[in-house]
Design a protein around this motif. Structure first.
Motif, PDB file in Angstrom:
ATOM      1  N   PHE A   1       0.843  -1.200   0.000  1.00 26.09           N
ATOM      2  CA  PHE A   1       0.000   0.000   0.000  1.00 26.09           C
ATOM      3  C   PHE A   1       0.874   1.245   0.000  1.00 26.09           C
ATOM      4  N   THR A   2       0.570   2.165  -0.901  1.00 30.70           N
ATOM      5  CA  THR A   2       1.295   3.431  -1.006  1.00 30.70           C
ATOM      6  C   THR A   2       0.400   4.563  -0.520  1.00 30.70           C
ATOM      7  N   GLY A   3       1.005   5.535   0.173  1.00 29.44           N
ATOM      8  CA  GLY A   3       0.247   6.663   0.713  1.00 29.44           C
ATOM      9  C   GLY A   3      -0.366   7.524  -0.367  1.00 29.44           C
ATOM     10  N   THR A   4      -1.278   8.407   0.048  1.00 31.01           N
ATOM     11  CA  THR A   4      -2.026   9.226  -0.906  1.00 31.01           C
ATOM     12  C   THR A   4      -1.446  10.623  -1.108  1.00 31.01           C
ATOM     13  N   ALA A   5      -0.474  11.028  -0.282  1.00 28.95           N
ATOM     14  CA  ALA A   5       0.062  12.383  -0.388  1.00 28.95           C
ATOM     15  C   ALA A   5       0.771  12.584  -1.725  1.00 28.95           C
ATOM     16  N   LEU A   6       0.794  13.839  -2.153  1.00 28.93           N
ATOM     17  CA  LEU A   6       1.512  14.178  -3.371  1.00 28.93           C
ATOM     18  C   LEU A   6       2.976  13.795  -3.228  1.00 28.93           C
TER      19      LEU A   6
ATOM     20  N   TRP B   1       2.111   4.009  -7.504  1.00 32.24           N
ATOM     21  CA  TRP B   1       1.558   5.352  -7.574  1.00 32.24           C
ATOM     22  C   TRP B   1       0.829   5.697  -6.267  1.00 32.24           C
ATOM     23  N   PRO B   2       0.641   6.987  -5.957  1.00 30.89           N
ATOM     24  CA  PRO B   2      -0.032   7.383  -4.722  1.00 30.89           C
ATOM     25  C   PRO B   2      -1.417   6.763  -4.598  1.00 30.89           C
ATOM     26  N   GLY B   3      -1.707   6.201  -3.442  1.00 30.42           N
ATOM     27  CA  GLY B   3      -3.007   5.609  -3.182  1.00 30.42           C
ATOM     28  C   GLY B   3      -3.172   4.201  -3.707  1.00 30.42           C
TER      29      GLY B   3
ATOM     30  N   PHE C   1       4.999  16.556   1.538  1.00 32.81           N
ATOM     31  CA  PHE C   1       5.267  17.728   0.694  1.00 32.81           C
ATOM     32  C   PHE C   1       4.113  18.710   0.755  1.00 32.81           C
ATOM     33  N   THR C   2       2.898  18.219   0.649  1.00 33.25           N
ATOM     34  CA  THR C   2       1.743  19.107   0.606  1.00 33.25           C
ATOM     35  C   THR C   2       1.539  19.822   1.926  1.00 33.25           C
ATOM     36  N   ARG C   3       1.827  19.153   3.061  1.00 31.15           N
ATOM     37  CA  ARG C   3       1.557  19.769   4.357  1.00 31.15           C
ATOM     38  C   ARG C   3       2.493  20.944   4.612  1.00 31.15           C
ATOM     39  N   GLU C   4       3.778  20.769   4.316  1.00 28.17           N
ATOM     40  CA  GLU C   4       4.710  21.861   4.542  1.00 28.17           C
ATOM     41  C   GLU C   4       4.423  23.017   3.598  1.00 28.17           C
ATOM     42  N   LYS C   5       4.201  22.704   2.324  1.00 32.26           N
ATOM     43  CA  LYS C   5       3.938  23.765   1.362  1.00 32.26           C
ATOM     44  C   LYS C   5       2.646  24.497   1.711  1.00 32.26           C
TER      45      LYS C   5
END
Length: 706
Positions: free
Chosen positions: A49-54, A85-87, A214-218
């Motif tokens: 399983f791969t995470g959903t974050a960018l 791939w994500p998700g 990446f998305t959270r920090e940005k």
């Protein structure tokens, strides 16, 4: 993708919410698996399983090695045409040519593709599920960024105390896990006398296990830079506001509570209400005897008390309350744009009657005398208003630096670093606490850079500036006690058990009790009193918190060891409540209560008045922050109050860290109790002119995530 794999994607495996029959079967199988099953050679089904974050996906080649009690399968490449791939959830088959024994660990290794040897394509793997030849599903949680050519060894999801971890390979993995953690997570002294911090100056310097997506920090950095745009603010030159009406025109779109504050901030009733249910419900306490430094007489306040009552009789009845800002004494004001700013260290006396709390006296500095008058509601409107504004500025400093930064953010960081350094991934308390550490380190690193550094918000736009801020924080840290972090003890110590309409107390105590019951059930499942005494990982965790958070101060009342389940349950409850409910109580209302500047001024440009009768409305406006400071402060409190797109409300545990029946059952009960509290708070709030929503469970995050 074959038909079978597509069906699996449509029916995702969820260990937190299995069907009842499936949960019982899975737990039974795991129990048998742990005790006696020896897996032979054969075919293993691997679900990845791969995470959903960018950016969570990877094009790297992924190799997997199944490690058993006898041998291992050797590395096998997981062949896929689509990358990870994500998700995504992808299924593979691994053939073991030899008997590996009981499956213990899974080794994962990303390797670069030959066409992209220099591309660092990190991968965020959430979990791996291995189905053995006997049909046993074994969950291996990951939830970590993995870089190429890095080997990560995962352990199954069954939580285990060290004293019960008897398999040599698992015990070795446990010790190696802790050794690596202690190398990756190190303590740093931010300033002498303050709780210690993680050794990192930028979020990307943190270990992969807790690194920001990446998305959270940005998102955080973008919101910080875009707050002006979102609020349609302009950043004008310095100047004095011409009227309060001008200040109300800063924003065109305002939350309901913001508008309520705007309309009522001048009233004595709302001024007092905020000590109970505003930004900072923590400083007010019952007054049984007036301090010598605050010589209020009966003659001064008799007109504010009922009938022939006296100050002494009302104190005996428990109706007199005090707010003392002694920690601000003798601090030098900052300079903003080369103009001197001013601080006060006020005392405010309040009287509770007929379900109302009202201010009856204010002194603006700690040392009584002719140049430090006691202001009263019967003074001129502008004298009394300015006195209240100085109190609200003192509130700004106490709230933001003591009760918000120190007691929520910095203590949360201490809990987080100690957890990462002392509990291995398989420890039950690691699994319990890790959701309550999410993003704390990253947020604090960003706060140190953007807010309290020498070039941050506080030196630029507050009266307390940088040097006085450090002095104040040291004073606040020296007053930090264990009991002050435990809301039942804190309410009793401040004598606030019966004051009416104290919704922070009412909701906070109920939330504490719900967390306590959850923690008690959880801890009791894994520990007995003797287990508590024997858990050296637990005692190392406690020691690091005491040494790095409370700095070994004996007067703090911090436990030196745990001898019973009850002691451990209370401490864990304190940790979870601090980073969830307590942080929500002092964080979420910042924009609603603090966005209208006169109610929460970050600085004051004139010194406290030394005598009565000289204040005018023009001098009040001249004392308030200038236009530029106001606009920047509105943007900051807006930023600090915003919910993130990926927030986890209290009780929400999306990471699948457990497989045992009992913790899953306790989590479900926890969620149910939180929903009951939500309904109760909603019903009460329907009857209130100003609803108190900040401890309503859907509004409480699992962790200090903003």
């Amino acid at each position: 993708m074959d038909e079978n794999e597509e069906q699996q994607r449509e029916r995702p495996f969820n260990v937190f919410q299995p069907k009842t029959s499936e949960a019982v079967v899975r737990v039974t199988v795991f129990a048998e698996y742990q005790s006696c099953i020896r897996v032979t050679m054969g075919e293993y089904k691997i679900q990845v399983f791969t995470g959903t974050a960018l950016g969570a996906g990877t094009s790297n080649k992924i190799y997997i090695n199944l490690i058993g009690s006898i041998s291992d399968s050797g590395p096998h490449k997981l062949k896929t045409l689509t990358a990870f791939w994500p998700g995504s959830r992808q299924t593979f088959t691994v053939e073991s040519e030899s008997n590996i024994g009981k499956l213990l660990l899974v080794e994962v290794e990303p390797r670069p593709r030959s066409l992209m040897p220099y591309v660092d394509d990190d991968w965020f793997c959430t979990k791996i599920i291995v189905t053995t030849p006997e049909g046993v599903d074994v969950l291996f949680p990951c939830y970590c960024w993995i870089s190429r050519d890095e080997k990560l060894i995962l352990r199954h999801s069954i939580a285990m105390l060290k004293t019960k971890d008897m398999v040599p390979q698992l015990l070795a993995h446990r010790q190696e896990n802790l050794k690596k953690r202690r190398q990756e997570f190190k303590w740093s002294v931010y300033a002498p006398g303050l709780p210690h911090t993680v050794l990192a100056t930028l979020p990307h310097e943190l270990p992969p296990e807790v690194r920001f997506s990446f998305t959270r920090e940005k998102e955080f950095l973008f919101t910080s830079g875009a707050a002006f745009t979102k609020l349609k603010l302009e950043n004008p030159l310095n100047g004095t506001w011409g009227s309060f009406e001008e200040i109300t025109e800063i924003l065109s779109k305002k939350p309901e509570t913001y508008e309520y504050v705007e309309k009522n901030w001048m009233t004595d009733e709302f001024f007092a209400y905020q000590f109970l249910n505003g930004l900072n419900p923590m400083i007010i306490k019952r007054c049984s005897q007036l301090p010598e430094k605050f010589p209020v007489t009966n003659e001064m306040v008799k007109s504010f008390l009922p009938g022939t009552s006296t100050l002494e009789s009302e104190m005996k009845k428990g109706n007199i309350f005090l707010c003392d800002y002694e920690r601000l004494r003798d601090l030098e004001g900052n300079q903003i744009c080369k103009k001197k700013q001013y601080l006060a260290a006020p005392l405010c006396l309040l009287f509770s009657t007929q379900d109302k709390l009202m201010p009856i006296a204010i002194q603006l500095n700690q040392q009584p005398g002719p140049g430090n008058p006691i202001f009263l509601p019967s003074d001129s409107e502008t004298d009394w208003l300015l006195a209240k504004i100085f109190v609200r500025n003192a509130e700004f400093n106490e709230h933001e630096l003591n009760f918000h930064l120190l007691r929520a953010h910095l203590m949360g960081e201490v809990f987080t670093v100690a957890t990462m350094r002392n509990f291995p991934l398989c420890h039950p308390l690691y699994k319990l606490l890790i959701p309550h550490t999410r993003f704390n380190l990253q947020i604090n690193i960003l706060a140190r850079r953007l807010l309290i550094s020498e070039i941050g918000y506080f030196p630029k736009f507050t009266a307390i500036g940088n040097e006085s801020m450090t002095t104040f924080l040291k004073r606040a840290a020296s007053s930090l006690t264990y009991s002050s972090l435990c809301i039942p003890d804190n309410i009793k110590e401040r004598g606030l058990e019966t004051i009416p309409n104290y919704f922070y107390r009412d909701d906070g105590l109920e939330l504490w009790d719900i967390i306590y019951k959850f923690v008690s059930g959880f801890v009791s499942h894994y520990y007995r009193d003797q287990d508590v005494k024997d858990d050296n990982e637990l005692h190392s965790w406690l020691t690091e918190i005491r040494e790095n958070g409370f700095l070994e101060r004996s007067e703090a009342g911090f436990p030196k060891s745990f001898g019973t389940l009850k002691e451990l349950v209370k401490f864990i409850t304190m940790v979870i409540f601090t980073v969830s409910g307590q942080h929500a109580a002092v964080n979420s209302s910042q924009f609603e209560f603090g966005g209208f500047m006169p109610n929460f001024p970050s600085t004051l440009r004139c010194p406290p008045p030394k005598q009565k009768g000289e204040t005018t409305m023009d001098s009040v406006l001249e004392t308030l922050p200038d236009i530029s400071t106001t606009i920047n402060t509105v943007a900051i409190v807006y930023l600090l109050s915003q919910e993130s797109a990926d927030r986890y409300p209290l009780g929400h545990y999306p990471e699948e860290l457990f497989s045992e029946e009992m913790p899953l059952k306790l989590i479900a009960q926890f969620k149910s109790a939180l929903q009951d509290l939500e309904k109760k708070i909603d019903n009460r709030n329907k009857k209130l002119a100003l609803p108190y929503t900040y401890l309503n469970p859907p509004n409480v995050d699992n962790s200090v995530a903003i």
